[in-house]
Design a protein around this motif. Structure first.
Motif, PDB file in Angstrom:
ATOM      1  N   THR A  13      91.891 -22.269   4.031  1.00 60.24           N
ATOM      2  CA  THR A  13      91.144 -23.390   3.460  1.00 60.24           C
ATOM      3  C   THR A  13      92.030 -24.327   2.651  1.00 60.24           C
ATOM      4  O   THR A  13      91.675 -25.461   2.435  1.00 60.24           O
ATOM      5  CB  THR A  13      90.002 -22.881   2.557  1.00 60.24           C
ATOM      6  OG1 THR A  13      90.548 -22.002   1.577  1.00 60.24           O
ATOM      7  CG2 THR A  13      88.961 -22.146   3.379  1.00 60.24           C
ATOM      8  N   ASN A  14      93.179 -23.874   2.204  1.00 59.15           N
ATOM      9  CA  ASN A  14      94.095 -24.735   1.461  1.00 59.15           C
ATOM     10  C   ASN A  14      95.267 -25.076   2.372  1.00 59.15           C
ATOM     11  O   ASN A  14      96.281 -24.400   2.379  1.00 59.15           O
ATOM     12  CB  ASN A  14      94.585 -24.026   0.189  1.00 59.15           C
ATOM     13  CG  ASN A  14      95.466 -24.923  -0.648  1.00 59.15           C
ATOM     14  OD1 ASN A  14      95.574 -26.105  -0.403  1.00 59.15           O
ATOM     15  ND2 ASN A  14      96.108 -24.348  -1.640  1.00 59.15           N
ATOM     16  N   THR A  15      95.128 -26.137   3.139  1.00 60.96           N
ATOM     17  CA  THR A  15      96.152 -26.489   4.127  1.00 60.96           C
ATOM     18  C   THR A  15      97.243 -27.385   3.568  1.00 60.96           C
ATOM     19  O   THR A  15      98.262 -27.566   4.205  1.00 60.96           O
ATOM     20  CB  THR A  15      95.507 -27.199   5.322  1.00 60.96           C
ATOM     21  OG1 THR A  15      94.901 -28.401   4.862  1.00 60.96           O
ATOM     22  CG2 THR A  15      94.486 -26.316   5.997  1.00 60.96           C
ATOM     23  N   GLU A  16      97.021 -27.979   2.384  1.00 62.31           N
ATOM     24  CA  GLU A  16      97.974 -28.906   1.776  1.00 62.31           C
ATOM     25  C   GLU A  16      98.317 -30.051   2.723  1.00 62.31           C
ATOM     26  O   GLU A  16      99.436 -30.547   2.739  1.00 62.31           O
ATOM     27  CB  GLU A  16      99.230 -28.170   1.315  1.00 62.31           C
ATOM     28  CG  GLU A  16      98.950 -27.122   0.253  1.00 62.31           C
ATOM     29  CD  GLU A  16     100.185 -26.344  -0.153  1.00 62.31           C
ATOM     30  OE1 GLU A  16     101.300 -26.726   0.264  1.00 62.31           O
ATOM     31  OE2 GLU A  16     100.031 -25.359  -0.869  1.00 62.31           O
ATOM     32  N   SER A  17      97.369 -30.437   3.542  1.00 63.78           N
ATOM     33  CA  SER A  17      97.551 -31.533   4.484  1.00 63.78           C
ATOM     34  C   SER A  17      96.456 -32.569   4.249  1.00 63.78           C
ATOM     35  O   SER A  17      95.298 -32.197   4.063  1.00 63.78           O
ATOM     36  CB  SER A  17      97.461 -31.010   5.920  1.00 63.78           C
ATOM     37  OG  SER A  17      97.415 -32.081   6.827  1.00 63.78           O
ATOM     38  N   PRO A  18      96.811 -33.848   4.270  1.00 63.74           N
ATOM     39  CA  PRO A  18      95.775 -34.866   4.088  1.00 63.74           C
ATOM     40  C   PRO A  18      94.863 -35.012   5.308  1.00 63.74           C
ATOM     41  O   PRO A  18      93.830 -35.651   5.240  1.00 63.74           O
ATOM     42  CB  PRO A  18      96.571 -36.143   3.854  1.00 63.74           C
ATOM     43  CG  PRO A  18      97.872 -35.900   4.525  1.00 63.74           C
ATOM     44  CD  PRO A  18      98.131 -34.428   4.385  1.00 63.74           C
ATOM     45  N   TYR A  19      95.222 -34.394   6.418  1.00 58.93           N
ATOM     46  CA  TYR A  19      94.482 -34.562   7.655  1.00 58.93           C
ATOM     47  C   TYR A  19      93.522 -33.413   7.960  1.00 58.93           C
ATOM     48  O   TYR A  19      92.523 -33.596   8.623  1.00 58.93           O
ATOM     49  CB  TYR A  19      95.441 -34.722   8.836  1.00 58.93           C
ATOM     50  CG  TYR A  19      96.382 -35.877   8.670  1.00 58.93           C
ATOM     51  CD1 TYR A  19      95.939 -37.175   8.847  1.00 58.93           C
ATOM     52  CD2 TYR A  19      97.707 -35.675   8.324  1.00 58.93           C
ATOM     53  CE1 TYR A  19      96.800 -38.244   8.684  1.00 58.93           C
ATOM     54  CE2 TYR A  19      98.574 -36.731   8.156  1.00 58.93           C
ATOM     55  CZ  TYR A  19      98.114 -38.018   8.343  1.00 58.93           C
ATOM     56  OH  TYR A  19      98.963 -39.070   8.185  1.00 58.93           O
ATOM     57  N   PHE A  20      93.848 -32.206   7.489  1.00 63.37           N
ATOM     58  CA  PHE A  20      93.063 -31.036   7.858  1.00 63.37           C
ATOM     59  C   PHE A  20      92.444 -30.382   6.628  1.00 63.37           C
ATOM     60  O   PHE A  20      93.111 -30.168   5.629  1.00 63.37           O
ATOM     61  CB  PHE A  20      93.945 -30.004   8.575  1.00 63.37           C
ATOM     62  CG  PHE A  20      94.581 -30.540   9.827  1.00 63.37           C
ATOM     63  CD1 PHE A  20      93.830 -30.735  10.968  1.00 63.37           C
ATOM     64  CD2 PHE A  20      95.918 -30.860   9.846  1.00 63.37           C
ATOM     65  CE1 PHE A  20      94.402 -31.239  12.109  1.00 63.37           C
ATOM     66  CE2 PHE A  20      96.509 -31.370  10.994  1.00 63.37           C
ATOM     67  CZ  PHE A  20      95.746 -31.553  12.125  1.00 63.37           C
ATOM     68  N   GLU A  21      91.166 -30.079   6.736  1.00 62.17           N
ATOM     69  CA  GLU A  21      90.453 -29.431   5.641  1.00 62.17           C
ATOM     70  C   GLU A  21      90.641 -27.920   5.698  1.00 62.17           C
ATOM     71  O   GLU A  21      90.881 -27.274   4.690  1.00 62.17           O
ATOM     72  CB  GLU A  21      88.970 -29.769   5.737  1.00 62.17           C
ATOM     73  CG  GLU A  21      88.137 -29.209   4.608  1.00 62.17           C
ATOM     74  CD  GLU A  21      86.698 -29.655   4.730  1.00 62.17           C
ATOM     75  OE1 GLU A  21      85.835 -28.881   4.298  1.00 62.17           O
ATOM     76  OE2 GLU A  21      86.442 -30.745   5.250  1.00 62.17           O
ATOM     77  N   LYS A  22      90.498 -27.343   6.881  1.00 59.22           N
ATOM     78  CA  LYS A  22      90.694 -25.909   7.037  1.00 59.22           C
ATOM     79  C   LYS A  22      91.167 -25.596   8.449  1.00 59.22           C
ATOM     80  O   LYS A  22      90.989 -26.389   9.367  1.00 59.22           O
ATOM     81  CB  LYS A  22      89.441 -25.123   6.706  1.00 59.22           C
ATOM     82  CG  LYS A  22      88.292 -25.326   7.657  1.00 59.22           C
ATOM     83  CD  LYS A  22      87.149 -24.366   7.369  1.00 59.22           C
ATOM     84  CE  LYS A  22      86.023 -25.081   6.693  1.00 59.22           C
ATOM     85  NZ  LYS A  22      84.840 -24.238   6.551  1.00 59.22           N
ATOM     86  N   ILE A  23      91.803 -24.449   8.579  1.00 60.04           N
ATOM     87  CA  ILE A  23      92.297 -23.982   9.877  1.00 60.04           C
ATOM     88  C   ILE A  23      91.705 -22.608  10.112  1.00 60.04           C
ATOM     89  O   ILE A  23      91.713 -21.772   9.207  1.00 60.04           O
ATOM     90  CB  ILE A  23      93.838 -23.890   9.887  1.00 60.04           C
ATOM     91  CG1 ILE A  23      94.449 -25.242   9.530  1.00 60.04           C
ATOM     92  CG2 ILE A  23      94.341 -23.422  11.241  1.00 60.04           C
ATOM     93  CD1 ILE A  23      95.940 -25.182   9.284  1.00 60.04           C
ATOM     94  N   ILE A  24      91.214 -22.368  11.310  1.00 60.29           N
ATOM     95  CA  ILE A  24      90.639 -21.069  11.646  1.00 60.29           C
ATOM     96  C   ILE A  24      91.526 -20.417  12.703  1.00 60.29           C
ATOM     97  O   ILE A  24      91.798 -21.001  13.752  1.00 60.29           O
ATOM     98  CB  ILE A  24      89.203 -21.226  12.170  1.00 60.29           C
ATOM     99  CG1 ILE A  24      88.329 -21.831  11.072  1.00 60.29           C
ATOM    100  CG2 ILE A  24      88.652 -19.879  12.617  1.00 60.29           C
ATOM    101  CD1 ILE A  24      86.928 -22.149  11.496  1.00 60.29           C
ATOM    102  N   PHE A  25      91.982 -19.202  12.411  1.00 59.86           N
ATOM    103  CA  PHE A  25      92.811 -18.433  13.329  1.00 59.86           C
ATOM    104  C   PHE A  25      91.971 -17.306  13.914  1.00 59.86           C
ATOM    105  O   PHE A  25      91.294 -16.580  13.177  1.00 59.86           O
ATOM    106  CB  PHE A  25      94.019 -17.823  12.600  1.00 59.86           C
ATOM    107  CG  PHE A  25      95.020 -18.830  12.140  1.00 59.86           C
ATOM    108  CD1 PHE A  25      95.980 -19.320  13.007  1.00 59.86           C
ATOM    109  CD2 PHE A  25      95.011 -19.291  10.836  1.00 59.86           C
ATOM    110  CE1 PHE A  25      96.912 -20.250  12.581  1.00 59.86           C
ATOM    111  CE2 PHE A  25      95.942 -20.215  10.394  1.00 59.86           C
ATOM    112  CZ  PHE A  25      96.887 -20.701  11.275  1.00 59.86           C
ATOM    113  N   PHE A  26      92.027 -17.135  15.220  1.00 58.49           N
ATOM    114  CA  PHE A  26      91.357 -16.022  15.882  1.00 58.49           C
ATOM    115  C   PHE A  26      92.413 -14.971  16.187  1.00 58.49           C
ATOM    116  O   PHE A  26      93.371 -15.232  16.914  1.00 58.49           O
ATOM    117  CB  PHE A  26      90.671 -16.489  17.168  1.00 58.49           C
ATOM    118  CG  PHE A  26      89.539 -17.441  16.907  1.00 58.49           C
ATOM    119  CD1 PHE A  26      88.275 -16.946  16.650  1.00 58.49           C
ATOM    120  CD2 PHE A  26      89.743 -18.805  16.886  1.00 58.49           C
ATOM    121  CE1 PHE A  26      87.224 -17.816  16.396  1.00 58.49           C
ATOM    122  CE2 PHE A  26      88.704 -19.681  16.637  1.00 58.49           C
ATOM    123  CZ  PHE A  26      87.441 -19.182  16.380  1.00 58.49           C
TER     124      PHE A  26
END
Length: 89
Positions: A13-26
């Motif tokens: 949830t903390n991506t430190e990117s101005p473009y992405f709010e969260k990343i989900i890994f499967f």
């Protein structure tokens, strides 16, 4: 911050990117036996590599139509300037 939702999904949830709010890994079923710390480290490494979204490629049709519109706008501006200068004289 990395949060384990269940054994098969990791959410960053903390991506430190101005473009992405969260990343989900499967997580692959074969990798579920790997320790949670190792999975978190790998997820952090991958999320740090993401800087910005890839550039959108423009098709030839889009490039030609943009050039055509610019040319028509330039022609309209020149014609308008010519008409205005003829009226003022």
């Amino acid at each position: 911050m990395i949060k384990g939702i269940n054994k098969q999904i990791l959410e960053v949830t903390n991506t430190e990117s101005p473009y992405f709010e969260k990343i989900i890994f499967f997580v692959r079923p074969t990798s579920q036996s790997v320790s949670e710390n190792k999975l978190q480290e790998e997820a952090e490494k991958l999320s740090q590599k993401i800087k910005k979204p890839p550039k959108e490629k423009r098709s030839t049709k889009q490039i030609v139509s943009t050039g055509l519109y610019m040319f028509l706008g330039l022609g309209a501006g020149c014609a308008l300037t010519f008409l205005i200068s003829g009226i003022i004289k």
